[in-house]
Design a protein around this motif. Sequence first.
Motif, mmCIF file in Angstrom:
data_model
loop_
_atom_site.group_PDB
_atom_site.id
_atom_site.type_symbol
_atom_site.label_atom_id
_atom_site.label_comp_id
_atom_site.label_asym_id
_atom_site.label_seq_id
_atom_site.Cartn_x
_atom_site.Cartn_y
_atom_site.Cartn_z
ATOM 1 N N LEU A 196 0.826 -1.206 0.000
ATOM 2 C CA LEU A 196 0.000 0.000 0.000
ATOM 3 C C LEU A 196 0.863 1.261 0.000
ATOM 4 O O LEU A 196 0.596 2.208 -0.758
ATOM 5 C CB LEU A 196 -0.928 -0.003 1.213
ATOM 6 N N VAL A 197 1.902 1.285 0.823
ATOM 7 C CA VAL A 197 2.783 2.458 0.872
ATOM 8 C C VAL A 197 3.424 2.692 -0.496
ATOM 9 O O VAL A 197 3.476 3.826 -0.997
ATOM 10 C CB VAL A 197 3.853 2.279 1.964
ATOM 11 N N ARG A 198 3.903 1.631 -1.122
ATOM 12 C CA ARG A 198 4.542 1.776 -2.433
ATOM 13 C C ARG A 198 3.535 2.218 -3.499
ATOM 14 O O ARG A 198 3.870 2.996 -4.403
ATOM 15 C CB ARG A 198 5.225 0.464 -2.826
ATOM 16 N N PHE A 199 2.302 1.739 -3.397
ATOM 17 C CA PHE A 199 1.246 2.154 -4.326
ATOM 18 C C PHE A 199 0.950 3.650 -4.167
ATOM 19 O O PHE A 199 0.838 4.383 -5.160
ATOM 20 C CB PHE A 199 -0.009 1.318 -4.059
ATOM 21 N N LEU A 200 0.826 4.106 -2.935
ATOM 22 C CA LEU A 200 0.559 5.525 -2.691
ATOM 23 C C LEU A 200 1.707 6.396 -3.204
ATOM 24 O O LEU A 200 1.488 7.489 -3.737
ATOM 25 C CB LEU A 200 0.341 5.767 -1.197
ATOM 26 N N HIS A 201 2.934 5.897 -3.073
ATOM 27 C CA HIS A 201 4.093 6.649 -3.554
ATOM 28 C C HIS A 201 4.134 6.678 -5.080
ATOM 29 O O HIS A 201 4.336 7.736 -5.698
ATOM 30 C CB HIS A 201 5.372 6.025 -2.997
ATOM 31 N N LEU A 202 3.927 5.525 -5.701
ATOM 32 C CA LEU A 202 3.974 5.445 -7.159
ATOM 33 C C LEU A 202 2.913 6.336 -7.800
ATOM 34 O O LEU A 202 3.155 6.944 -8.850
ATOM 35 C CB LEU A 202 3.777 3.993 -7.603
ATOM 36 N N THR A 203 1.766 6.437 -7.172
ATOM 37 C CA THR A 203 0.671 7.219 -7.742
ATOM 38 C C THR A 203 0.732 8.694 -7.362
ATOM 39 O O THR A 203 -0.159 9.467 -7.731
ATOM 40 C CB THR A 203 -0.683 6.630 -7.302
ATOM 41 N N GLY A 204 1.768 9.093 -6.623
ATOM 42 C CA GLY A 204 1.973 10.498 -6.314
ATOM 43 C C GLY A 204 1.161 11.032 -5.157
ATOM 44 O O GLY A 204 1.118 12.249 -4.928
ATOM 45 N N ASP A 239 4.811 11.657 -0.578
ATOM 46 C CA ASP A 239 6.134 12.042 -1.067
ATOM 47 C C ASP A 239 7.184 10.987 -0.720
ATOM 48 O O ASP A 239 6.907 9.991 -0.033
ATOM 49 C CB ASP A 239 6.535 13.420 -0.530
ATOM 50 N N ASP A 240 8.408 11.224 -1.199
ATOM 51 C CA ASP A 240 9.489 10.252 -1.041
ATOM 52 C C ASP A 240 9.772 9.956 0.431
ATOM 53 O O ASP A 240 9.934 8.796 0.822
ATOM 54 C CB ASP A 240 10.766 10.766 -1.706
ATOM 55 N N HIS A 241 9.848 11.000 1.244
ATOM 56 C CA HIS A 241 10.201 10.803 2.654
ATOM 57 C C HIS A 241 9.126 10.005 3.382
ATOM 58 O O HIS A 241 9.435 9.084 4.148
ATOM 59 C CB HIS A 241 10.405 12.158 3.342
#
Length: 245
Positions: free
Chosen positions: A143-151, A154-156
């Motif tokens: 889920l965290v990686r999905f939220l990051h990939l979809t913008g 943020d990176d941090h």
Amino acid sequence: AFANVAAFQRFDPAAPHTSRCVDEDLNRVWADETLFGPRDSVELRRARQLQPFVDAADLLLDIHSMSEPCRPLMVCGTQDKNAAFARRLGVPADLLIDTGHPAGLRLIERGGFGDPASPRLALLVECGQHWERAAEDVAIDTLVRFLHLTGIVDDHWAATRTRLPLPTEQRLVRVTEAIVARSADFHFLVPTDGLGVVLQAGTPIAQDGDQVWCTPYDNAVLVMPSTAHVKPGNTMVRLGRFEPL
């Protein structure tokens, strides 16, 4: 959204498999003729509540766990576009393109998600067995990686919340056929490790009355084999082959 709330409220540690659903599988009711038809069930009522949000989404992650022990698996539905999205996500190591479910349309195949010409994308991650502690880490990490990939984050934010390292490589299993129970007498003839490989074509792997299923090719992959919910019409296992990415 937490999907099948009514089933969760029925959870009994002494009989954990019985809380998978109340009346029917929530992930087989997403065709318009079912959602907007006359039939009624606890799961259909919940799906009808969720339908406007699903149909408004451009990107969707459906988080599941499995009845039997198995490595995490990203189900990409029937579309190669979703497998490409899973490769951008980077997790888990094993990706799956299948042939759908004969028992009904899944969420990740609804509308544009199942249309190769649509930009809408959907993934279903199978995180591991229901009560494995590791499945929790897979669910949150994905889920965290999905939220990051979809913008959305943020990176941090993502870097401080991922729980697992990226796999060194990803592999794709492409399903060629499903084995569906004809009766409650269905049973396997081989060990049923999730994503286990049967080396030789023609190996008997399951039986239901007079019907015996054999592997159609060498190195056949057993995708999510289970006898936890044996009844006519249920998919007991899918057969596939590893493909290079």
